[in-house]
Design a protein around this motif. Structure first.
Motif, PDB file in Angstrom:
ATOM      1  N   ASP A  98       0.854  -1.183   0.000  1.00 22.33           N
ATOM      2  CA  ASP A  98       0.000   0.000   0.000  1.00 22.33           C
ATOM      3  C   ASP A  98       0.891   1.234   0.000  1.00 22.33           C
ATOM      4  N   THR A  99       0.281   2.387   0.134  1.00 22.94           N
ATOM      5  CA  THR A  99       1.038   3.644   0.129  1.00 22.94           C
ATOM      6  C   THR A  99       0.993   4.311   1.496  1.00 22.94           C
ATOM      7  N   LYS A 100       0.830   3.517   2.531  1.00 21.53           N
ATOM      8  CA  LYS A 100       0.703   4.066   3.883  1.00 21.53           C
ATOM      9  C   LYS A 100       2.049   4.342   4.541  1.00 21.53           C
ATOM     10  N   GLY A 101       3.131   3.827   3.992  1.00 24.49           N
ATOM     11  CA  GLY A 101       4.436   4.004   4.610  1.00 24.49           C
ATOM     12  C   GLY A 101       5.079   5.330   4.267  1.00 24.49           C
ATOM     13  N   SER A 102       6.318   5.494   4.685  1.00 23.83           N
ATOM     14  CA  SER A 102       7.030   6.747   4.434  1.00 23.83           C
ATOM     15  C   SER A 102       7.924   6.659   3.200  1.00 23.83           C
ATOM     16  N   ILE A 103       7.872   5.516   2.506  1.00 24.13           N
ATOM     17  CA  ILE A 103       8.638   5.348   1.279  1.00 24.13           C
ATOM     18  C   ILE A 103       7.756   4.647   0.250  1.00 24.13           C
ATOM     19  N   GLU A 104       7.968   4.982  -0.995  1.00 26.54           N
ATOM     20  CA  GLU A 104       7.213   4.377  -2.091  1.00 26.54           C
ATOM     21  C   GLU A 104       8.191   3.540  -2.911  1.00 26.54           C
ATOM     22  N   PHE A 105       7.785   2.348  -3.276  1.00 26.85           N
ATOM     23  CA  PHE A 105       8.647   1.433  -4.008  1.00 26.85           C
ATOM     24  C   PHE A 105       7.873   0.962  -5.227  1.00 26.85           C
ATOM     25  N   CYS A 106       8.373   1.282  -6.430  1.00 24.90           N
ATOM     26  CA  CYS A 106       7.648   1.002  -7.670  1.00 24.90           C
ATOM     27  C   CYS A 106       8.572   0.417  -8.726  1.00 24.90           C
ATOM     28  N   MET A 107       7.954  -0.137  -9.771  1.00 23.50           N
ATOM     29  CA  MET A 107       8.689  -0.561 -10.952  1.00 23.50           C
ATOM     30  C   MET A 107       8.052   0.125 -12.153  1.00 23.50           C
TER      31      MET A 107
END
Length: 183
Positions: A98-107
């Protein structure tokens, strides 16, 4: 599946004390369009959502539905996948549950001969990108060009105008992390 939570857009707008007309003017869309989005009558493009997010000074990820994940594991078939109207063949996949954390991880997956956008764009977050696969991938950043090949990585400072160009013959796969999340 509808990935945008129209109620979140309306909640954020209302919490900021913005009228439909004011928000629409700031986003450079019509009040009618914003009203239709908030009432789930139209499916907005990513570009329109980005304009609304900018108008509300809110990260775009705040507009997407959050699904409760019992597991921290994200299987490929469960990834949130997005595309942009300006580059419909380029795909972004959220690698975190999800996008609830403090970092975003994408491809990001860029087909051969394509670019991530037409023009360079910037965002608030600092980004680190790692090219998993691809040949002759160029990162254009602040008017300079950087050639990357598989296994290369790069740091992109906050607000650096950048665009990716896959000048190779195979799809390019780029893993990137952004903090704070700004997708």
């Amino acid at each position: 599946m509808d990935l945008v939570s129209e109620k979140k857009i309306q909640e954020i707008r209302s919490a900021k004390g913005f009228s439909v007309r004011k928000t629409a003017n700031l986003a450079e869309i019509t009040p009618s369009m914003l009203s239709q989005i908030e009432n789930d009558l139209v499916n907005p493009s990513i570009n329109t959502l980005r304009c609304i997010a900018n108008a509300l000074d809110t990260p775009i990820y705040m507009f997407f539905r959050e699904e409760d994940h019992e597991s921290p594991v994200v299987h490929p078939e469960d990834r949130l996948s997005l595309g942009f109207k300006s580059a419909p063949d380029v795909r972004y996949e959220l690698l975190t549950p999800d996008t609830k954390g403090s970092i975003e991880f994408c491809m990001m997956i860029i087909p051969a001969g394509m670019s991530s956008y037409r023009d360079a764009r910037s965002h608030e977050g600092e980004e680190v990108a790692y090219l998993i696969s691809g040949d002759s991938v160029v990162l254009e950043m602040n008017s300079a060009e950087f050639l990357l090949t598989a296994d290369d990585s790069v740091r992109i400072p906050p607000y650096a105008a950048h665009v990716w160009h896959n000048r190779g013959t195979i799809d390019a796969r780029v893993i990137f992390a952004i903090t704070p999340p700004s997708f």
